[in-house]
Motif scaffolding. Structure first.
Motif, PDB file in Angstrom:
ATOM      1  N   LEU A  18       0.825  -1.200   0.000  1.00  0.00           N
ATOM      2  CA  LEU A  18       0.000   0.000   0.000  1.00  0.00           C
ATOM      3  C   LEU A  18       0.864   1.257   0.000  1.00  0.00           C
ATOM      4  O   LEU A  18       0.626   2.184  -0.792  1.00  0.00           O
ATOM      5  CB  LEU A  18      -0.930  -0.001   1.219  1.00  0.00           C
ATOM      6  N   LEU A  19       1.865   1.316   0.869  1.00  0.00           N
ATOM      7  CA  LEU A  19       2.706   2.503   0.962  1.00  0.00           C
ATOM      8  C   LEU A  19       3.494   2.738  -0.326  1.00  0.00           C
ATOM      9  O   LEU A  19       3.665   3.887  -0.757  1.00  0.00           O
ATOM     10  CB  LEU A  19       3.653   2.382   2.153  1.00  0.00           C
ATOM     11  N   ARG A  20       3.944   1.660  -0.938  1.00  0.00           N
ATOM     12  CA  ARG A  20       4.656   1.797  -2.214  1.00  0.00           C
ATOM     13  C   ARG A  20       3.736   2.363  -3.284  1.00  0.00           C
ATOM     14  O   ARG A  20       4.121   3.264  -4.032  1.00  0.00           O
ATOM     15  CB  ARG A  20       5.214   0.437  -2.644  1.00  0.00           C
ATOM     16  N   GLU A  24       4.000   5.931  -5.369  1.00  0.00           N
ATOM     17  CA  GLU A  24       4.177   5.940  -6.818  1.00  0.00           C
ATOM     18  C   GLU A  24       2.986   6.531  -7.557  1.00  0.00           C
ATOM     19  O   GLU A  24       3.158   7.272  -8.527  1.00  0.00           O
ATOM     20  CB  GLU A  24       4.446   4.518  -7.321  1.00  0.00           C
ATOM     21  N   ALA A  25       1.771   6.225  -7.111  1.00  0.00           N
ATOM     22  CA  ALA A  25       0.573   6.655  -7.836  1.00  0.00           C
ATOM     23  C   ALA A  25       0.053   8.011  -7.366  1.00  0.00           C
ATOM     24  O   ALA A  25      -0.588   8.722  -8.143  1.00  0.00           O
ATOM     25  CB  ALA A  25      -0.529   5.604  -7.698  1.00  0.00           C
ATOM     26  N   GLU A  48      -0.126   8.524   7.889  1.00  0.00           N
ATOM     27  CA  GLU A  48       0.117   9.962   8.000  1.00  0.00           C
ATOM     28  C   GLU A  48       1.514  10.328   7.516  1.00  0.00           C
ATOM     29  O   GLU A  48       1.707  11.381   6.891  1.00  0.00           O
ATOM     30  CB  GLU A  48      -0.100  10.411   9.439  1.00  0.00           C
ATOM     31  N   LYS A  49       2.487   9.481   7.769  1.00  0.00           N
ATOM     32  CA  LYS A  49       3.846   9.730   7.292  1.00  0.00           C
ATOM     33  C   LYS A  49       3.888   9.755   5.772  1.00  0.00           C
ATOM     34  O   LYS A  49       4.695  10.472   5.163  1.00  0.00           O
ATOM     35  CB  LYS A  49       4.797   8.660   7.833  1.00  0.00           C
ATOM     36  N   ALA A  50       2.996   8.980   5.143  1.00  0.00           N
ATOM     37  CA  ALA A  50       2.924   8.962   3.683  1.00  0.00           C
ATOM     38  C   ALA A  50       2.200  10.190   3.124  1.00  0.00           C
ATOM     39  O   ALA A  50       2.121  10.358   1.903  1.00  0.00           O
ATOM     40  CB  ALA A  50       2.212   7.691   3.224  1.00  0.00           C
ATOM     41  N   GLU A 238      -0.206  -2.595 -12.191  1.00  0.00           N
ATOM     42  CA  GLU A 238       1.156  -2.912 -11.761  1.00  0.00           C
ATOM     43  C   GLU A 238       1.254  -3.477 -10.347  1.00  0.00           C
ATOM     44  O   GLU A 238       1.949  -4.476 -10.125  1.00  0.00           O
ATOM     45  CB  GLU A 238       2.038  -1.666 -11.898  1.00  0.00           C
ATOM     46  N   PRO A 239       0.555  -2.897  -9.345  1.00  0.00           N
ATOM     47  CA  PRO A 239       0.684  -3.446  -7.991  1.00  0.00           C
ATOM     48  C   PRO A 239       0.236  -4.900  -7.868  1.00  0.00           C
ATOM     49  O   PRO A 239       0.708  -5.608  -6.964  1.00  0.00           O
ATOM     50  CB  PRO A 239      -0.220  -2.519  -7.159  1.00  0.00           C
ATOM     51  N   ARG A 240      -0.629  -5.353  -8.760  1.00  0.00           N
ATOM     52  CA  ARG A 240      -1.082  -6.745  -8.698  1.00  0.00           C
ATOM     53  C   ARG A 240       0.071  -7.709  -8.985  1.00  0.00           C
ATOM     54  O   ARG A 240       0.024  -8.879  -8.564  1.00  0.00           O
ATOM     55  CB  ARG A 240      -2.237  -6.970  -9.692  1.00  0.00           C
ATOM     56  N   GLY A 241       1.112  -7.244  -9.641  1.00  0.00           N
ATOM     57  CA  GLY A 241       2.253  -8.097  -9.939  1.00  0.00           C
ATOM     58  C   GLY A 241       3.369  -8.029  -8.920  1.00  0.00           C
ATOM     59  O   GLY A 241       4.380  -8.733  -9.069  1.00  0.00           O
ATOM     60  N   TRP A 242       3.227  -7.226  -7.886  1.00  0.00           N
ATOM     61  CA  TRP A 242       4.262  -7.109  -6.865  1.00  0.00           C
ATOM     62  C   TRP A 242       4.226  -8.298  -5.905  1.00  0.00           C
ATOM     63  O   TRP A 242       3.214  -8.982  -5.763  1.00  0.00           O
ATOM     64  CB  TRP A 242       4.076  -5.823  -6.061  1.00  0.00           C
TER      65      TRP A 242
END
Length: 257
Positions: A18-20, A24-25, A48-50, A238-242
């Motif tokens: 999620l954070l990645r 990126e998005a 919150e940091k994100a 893309e995140p589905r392939g991580w």
């Protein structure tokens, strides 16, 4: 404003994913489903940091929803449907964010079908439609976005015949979705992709994602005000392939506000 929906399938184990994706998005607002964690364990500090403020409604082991925003704090309106058939299940959050009314939710799966779980699914969706009728009339843009757990049509599944015994493809569930559209709601993905929208979910097994053997069960419906402001819509595949990812991909709509 880009408004997204992401069934994270367990926010504790998928938090790095999620954070990645947030980094990126950079979506403006995100509705999350299937937190699978109690409210007191929601990772508020990391969110919150994100750069996001958040409201959430957790549940131990199952369900759970949240709304994140980097364009102003979500002003919570309600955290259950007005006549929710089972208030013990955390499935719905409604809030105003920067002039847009957003309903984010996780509809019941309904399996096994037939059975009491399917009856609950239909009851919940019926209440969603009833409440949605009042939301639709708002003079502000309204977005009902989330995991509807409905495959609306045969074109929304890879080999639809394999889903005929599944509650996601049950005629009664598809009829309720069709009724929402008949009420005036605009299916953002279907509209933007001119009747050929991408899938949003792929099973973990049988190399489903690589073969694009998926289904479309995550949807964004817009009232007339929001539909006039629709700029774009899509699925972040893309995140589905991580590694360690959810079996869903984020769905998003972009509105001119």
């Amino acid at each position: 404003m880009r408004i997204a929906s992401y069934n994270i399938n367990g926010i504790t184990s998928r938090l790095p994913v999620l954070l990645r994706w947030l980094e990126e998005a950079q979506p403006d607002v995100v509705c999350l489903q299937e937190l699978k964690t109690p409210s007191e364990r929601f990772p508020r500090a990391e969110i919150e940091k994100a750069g996001y403020s958040a409201i959430w409604h957790g549940q131990q082991r199952w369900n759970g929803v949240a709304m994140l925003s980097r364009v102003g704090e979500p002003v919570e309106i309600r955290r259950a449907l007005p006549n929710d058939p089972d208030l013990a299940q955390s499935r719905y959050l409604e809030a105003a964010v920067s002039g847009v009314l957003i309903a984010g939710f996780y509809a019941p799966n309904g399996n096994p079908w037939p059975g009491p779980k399917f009856g609950y699914k239909l009851a919940w969706l019926t209440e969603l439609r009833r409440h949605g009728a009042s939301l639709f009339k708002a003079k502000a843009p309204v977005v009902m976005i989330g995991d509807y757990n409905i495959i609306p049509t045969e074109r929304d599944a890879y080999k639809a015949e394999r889903w005929v015994k599944d509650a996601l493809f049950a005629p009664e569930a598809r009829a309720l979705y069709a009724e929402l559209l008949a009420d005036g709601w605009t299916d953002a993905l279907d509209t933007y992709f001119k009747g050929d929208p991408p899938f949003t979910f792929w099973h973990y097994w049988r190399n489903s994602f690589a073969r694009d053997a998926g289904i479309r069960i995550d949807h964004a419906l817009l009232n007339k005000v929001a539909a006039r402001r629709l700029v774009a819509a899509g699925v972040d595949r893309e995140p589905r392939g991580w590694d360690g990812t959810s079996d869903h991909a984020p769905v998003w709509v972009e509105l001119k506000v």
